[in-house]
Structure formats: structure tokens, C-alpha cells
Design a protein around this motif. Structure first.
Motif, PDB file in Angstrom:
ATOM      1  N   THR A 149      11.431   4.503   5.826  1.00  0.00           N
ATOM      2  CA  THR A 149      11.720   2.900   5.729  1.00  0.00           C
ATOM      3  C   THR A 149      12.055   2.471   4.264  1.00  0.00           C
ATOM      4  OG1 THR A 149       9.952   2.610   7.507  1.00  0.00           O
ATOM      5  CG2 THR A 149      10.222   0.769   5.933  1.00  0.00           C
ATOM      6  N   ILE A 150      11.297   2.875   3.163  1.00  0.00           N
ATOM      7  CA  ILE A 150      11.669   2.608   2.058  1.00  0.00           C
ATOM      8  C   ILE A 150      13.389   2.850   1.596  1.00  0.00           C
ATOM      9  CG2 ILE A 150      11.288   3.009  -0.481  1.00  0.00           C
ATOM     10  CD1 ILE A 150       8.322   3.346   0.495  1.00  0.00           C
ATOM     11  N   ASP A 151      13.593   4.058   2.111  1.00  0.00           N
ATOM     12  CA  ASP A 151      14.959   4.590   1.974  1.00  0.00           C
ATOM     13  C   ASP A 151      15.972   3.376   2.546  1.00  0.00           C
ATOM     14  OD1 ASP A 151      17.514   5.899   1.795  1.00  0.00           O
ATOM     15  OD2 ASP A 151      16.489   7.584   2.583  1.00  0.00           O
ATOM     16  N   ILE A 152      15.723   2.894   3.858  1.00  0.00           N
ATOM     17  CA  ILE A 152      16.404   2.313   4.574  1.00  0.00           C
ATOM     18  C   ILE A 152      16.274   0.671   3.711  1.00  0.00           C
ATOM     19  CG2 ILE A 152      16.762   0.547   6.788  1.00  0.00           C
ATOM     20  CD1 ILE A 152      15.447   3.436   7.997  1.00  0.00           C
ATOM     21  N   ASP A 175       6.152  -2.085  -3.925  1.00  0.00           N
ATOM     22  CA  ASP A 175       6.546  -2.016  -5.303  1.00  0.00           C
ATOM     23  C   ASP A 175       7.871  -1.181  -5.386  1.00  0.00           C
ATOM     24  OD1 ASP A 175       4.113  -2.840  -6.338  1.00  0.00           O
ATOM     25  OD2 ASP A 175       3.077  -0.885  -6.451  1.00  0.00           O
ATOM     26  N   SER A 176       8.078  -0.266  -4.515  1.00  0.00           N
ATOM     27  CA  SER A 176       9.531   0.180  -4.532  1.00  0.00           C
ATOM     28  C   SER A 176      10.651  -0.744  -4.256  1.00  0.00           C
ATOM     29  CB  SER A 176       9.760   1.361  -3.389  1.00  0.00           C
ATOM     30  OG  SER A 176       8.699   2.159  -3.499  1.00  0.00           O
ATOM     31  N   ARG A 177      10.285  -1.815  -3.463  1.00  0.00           N
ATOM     32  CA  ARG A 177      11.209  -2.905  -3.276  1.00  0.00           C
ATOM     33  C   ARG A 177      11.132  -3.775  -4.170  1.00  0.00           C
ATOM     34  NH1 ARG A 177       8.365  -4.704   2.738  1.00  0.00           N
ATOM     35  NH2 ARG A 177       9.120  -3.105   3.843  1.00  0.00           N
ATOM     36  N   GLU A 182       3.708   1.154 -13.863  1.00  0.00           N
ATOM     37  CA  GLU A 182       2.239   1.230 -13.900  1.00  0.00           C
ATOM     38  C   GLU A 182       1.547   1.323 -12.567  1.00  0.00           C
ATOM     39  OE1 GLU A 182      -1.739  -0.702 -15.816  1.00  0.00           O
ATOM     40  OE2 GLU A 182       0.247  -1.509 -16.387  1.00  0.00           O
ATOM     41  N   ARG A 183       2.045   0.455 -11.576  1.00  0.00           N
ATOM     42  CA  ARG A 183       1.421   0.393 -10.294  1.00  0.00           C
ATOM     43  C   ARG A 183       1.784   1.817  -9.312  1.00  0.00           C
ATOM     44  NH1 ARG A 183       3.144  -4.919 -10.668  1.00  0.00           N
ATOM     45  NH2 ARG A 183       4.967  -4.796  -9.135  1.00  0.00           N
ATOM     46  N   LEU A 184       3.281   2.126  -9.525  1.00  0.00           N
ATOM     47  CA  LEU A 184       3.650   3.130  -8.719  1.00  0.00           C
ATOM     48  C   LEU A 184       2.685   4.490  -9.081  1.00  0.00           C
ATOM     49  CD1 LEU A 184       7.353   2.469  -8.973  1.00  0.00           C
ATOM     50  CD2 LEU A 184       5.918   2.572  -6.807  1.00  0.00           C
ATOM     51  N   THR A 185       2.433   4.748 -10.700  1.00  0.00           N
ATOM     52  CA  THR A 185       2.064   5.600 -11.148  1.00  0.00           C
ATOM     53  C   THR A 185       0.399   5.543 -10.605  1.00  0.00           C
ATOM     54  OG1 THR A 185       3.304   5.622 -13.001  1.00  0.00           O
ATOM     55  CG2 THR A 185       1.316   6.884 -13.473  1.00  0.00           C
ATOM     56  N   ALA A 186      -0.168   4.447 -10.699  1.00  0.00           N
ATOM     57  CA  ALA A 186      -1.221   4.408 -10.119  1.00  0.00           C
ATOM     58  C   ALA A 186      -1.750   4.778  -8.618  1.00  0.00           C
ATOM     59  CB  ALA A 186      -2.016   2.947 -10.252  1.00  0.00           C
TER      60      ALA A 186
END
Length: 297
Positions: free
Chosen positions: A271-274, A84-86, A182-186
Motif C-alpha cells: 500500500t505504501i509502495d502504491i 510517516d512514509s507518505r 526519527e519517527r521512522l527509526t522509533a
């Protein structure tokens, strides 16, 4: 998260050293009547410790399965956070103009959210690693928030609303952003549920009592009437198997305790940061988190 198939013996014994000392004390105490009062000593049938050992095996197996389910659920949640972050950054690039400064602002906020969430779950400083990712004014506003990751998501929602109000997002793209948030909050809520749901402590105490009773009964059976040194070694080895499996289950049941068995939230956040910086076209990227001996955080 433990990444090596073979654990150091130092770590294994450190985990169960107290329990092994209790077992050793039990063995030495139960051998006193055998040594000094052998004429009046009645041996216990081997079926009693055998039955108890089978029951302990079933209980330990059940606990290991339940604990692993909690750990694996936490790992799946953080896998969804990666996706979801990507997705959020890809949506920013797809639905807004390429020169819109809000892309970098929201992308960096998402990086900050991942670091902050992991640190909050572990009871660490939620503001650590946020330098350069969030503006000073937003950091000041976060000081009044009890839930820092939720405050960061609130900033993201405000930015999406601003883009929509300015006419830079249509209804369809706004709905896509809303679903992602919404998915990130969940996902955050699921992590908090695991963190705040206590595994019943009475279950562990009962299991420890059963293991100690198993040692007592087994030490008083005829097959274990051996040389005292051999008997102690046999009982320590047998009990060590049960105790270590129980301890491993105990560690897995809480995947956000800043321990080697944790879900590697810091490594995943890095990893998300990169990944996000790559999507933004940056070339100076942070290094991945390196393993610490046999585990990675």
C-alpha cells in the motif's frame, strides 16, 4: 491478518489437533478405573472442576487480552509507518525543487525500507522485493549491514545531509526531515522490541496443565458418568473451547512470525509502495496484495 469472520474448520482443528489428542488420551485413561473398578471408585465432587474451569476462564481471558495488546500495538506502529512514509515524500516535494532527482531516489528508498523491515521482522530475506528500488552500489554496501532497514535509513540521513550541505534545504526543512526519520527509526525499534520480547512460555505450559487437570476431574464426576462416546464428545467440545482460545492468544502474541495471524506487513508495504508512486505521478502501479483464503499477509 485474518480477515474473515468465520474460520475454516480445517484450520481450527489443525491448530489444536495435538492438544485434542492429549485430551482424548486422558479421557480414555481416566475411564479405565470407572469401567473396570466401579465398585471401588469414588466420584469427585463437581465443585472441583467447576472451580478449576472458572480459574482457567480468567487465565485465558487475561492471556487473550495481553496477546491482543501486543498485536494491536504492532498494527498501530505500522499505521504510523504508513503516515510517516507518505509524509517523507510530501516533504521532499514541498522542500526541494520539483526536478531534483533526489526526490525519486529517496522515495524509492522509503518503499524499499518498508519491504525490508517487514521481511526482516519475519525472519525472511531482507533484500527481497528491493530490485529497482535501491542502486546497485547501495545494495553492495548493505551486504555488510546486520540490520538492513537501519542501513537504508542511514542512506536517507546521508541524502538529507547532502541536500542541506548543497544549500537545497534550509534549517527549518532539515529539522522537519530529521523529525520524520526519527519517527521512522522509533517505529522500527518498537517493532523489534515486540519481535525480541518473548512471552513467558511457563505461562502457556501452566495453562495447558490446568486444562488437562480440568478434563481429568470433570471426567471423574457423577454428571459425566455417561455413555463413553457421549462423554468423550462432551469433554472434547468443552476442552476445545479453552484450547482454541489459548492457541489464538498464542498466535496473536507474536505478530511477526509469517503466520495467518500476523500483522499484514507485506500488504501494508505494498500500500505504501502504491501511495508513494502515486505521489511521484507514476501511472504504472503494482497491484495490492491479494488475500490468501481467509487471511492476508
Amino acid at each position: 491478518m485474518i480477515i474473515k469472520p468465520v474460520l475454516p474448520l480445517k484450520y481450527v482443528f489443525k491448530e489444536i489437533s495435538v492438544s485434542l489428542l492429549v485430551v482424548l488420551s486422558i479421557v480414555l485413561i481416566t475411564d479405565i478405573p470407572v469401567i473396570f473398578f466401579s465398585r471401588h471408585y469414588t466420584e469427585i465432587p463437581v465443585t472441583i472442576p467447576t472451580t478449576l474451569g472458572i480459574a482457567i476462564s480468567i487465565l485465558v481471558s487475561f492471556k487473550v487480552n495481553q496477546s491482543y495488546d501486543r498485536w494491536w500495538e504492532a498494527r498501530k506502529i505500522w499505521g504510523a509507518i504508513v503516515n510517516d512514509s507518505r509524509t517523507l515524500v510530501l516533504q521532499l516535494k514541498m522542500y526541494t525543487e520539483s526536478d531534483n532527482p533526489m526526490i525519486k531516489t529517496m522515495a524509492y528508498r522509503q518503499i524499499a525500507w518498508c519491504y525490508s523491515l517487514g521481511q526482516s521482522l519475519r525472519g525472511q530475506n531482507p533484500y527481497e522485493n528491493l530490485d529497482g528500488l535501491i542502486s546497485e552500489s547501495e545494495l553492495e554496501l548493505l551486504q555488510s549491514q546486520k540490520n538492513v532497514p537501519l542501513g537504508i535509513l542511514d542512506f536517507q540521513a546521508d541524502s538529507i545531509k547532502t541536500l542541506f550541505d548543497e544549500g537545497k534545504l534550509d534549517n527549518f526543512s532539515r529539522l522537519q526531515f530529521e523529525e520524520t526519520l526519527e519517527r521512522l527509526t522509533a517505529s522500527m525499534g518498537r517493532c523489534e522490541r515486540i519481535k525480541n520480547t518473548v512471552f513467558p512460555t511457563t505461562y502457556r505450559k501452566g495453562l495447558h496443565l490446568a486444562i488437562y487437570l480440568f478434563v481429568i476431574f470433570l471426567s471423574l464426576t457423577e454428571p459425566l458418568n455417561l455413555n463413553i462416546v457421549i462423554e468423550v464428545l462432551v469433554l472434547l467440545i468443552l476442552s476445545m473451547v479453552f484450547l482454541f482460545l489459548e492457541k489464538a492468544a498464542f498466535r496473536l502474541q507474536d505478530p511477526f512470525e509469517n503466520l495467518p495471524t500476523d500483522t499484514p506487513v507485506t500488504s501494508i508495504a505494498r500500500t505504501i509502495d502504491i501511495n508513494i508512486r502515486q505521489l511521484l505521478g507514476e501511472t504504472e502501479l503494482p497491484k495490492p496484495i491479494e488475500p490468501i483464503d481467509f487471511y492476508i499477509m
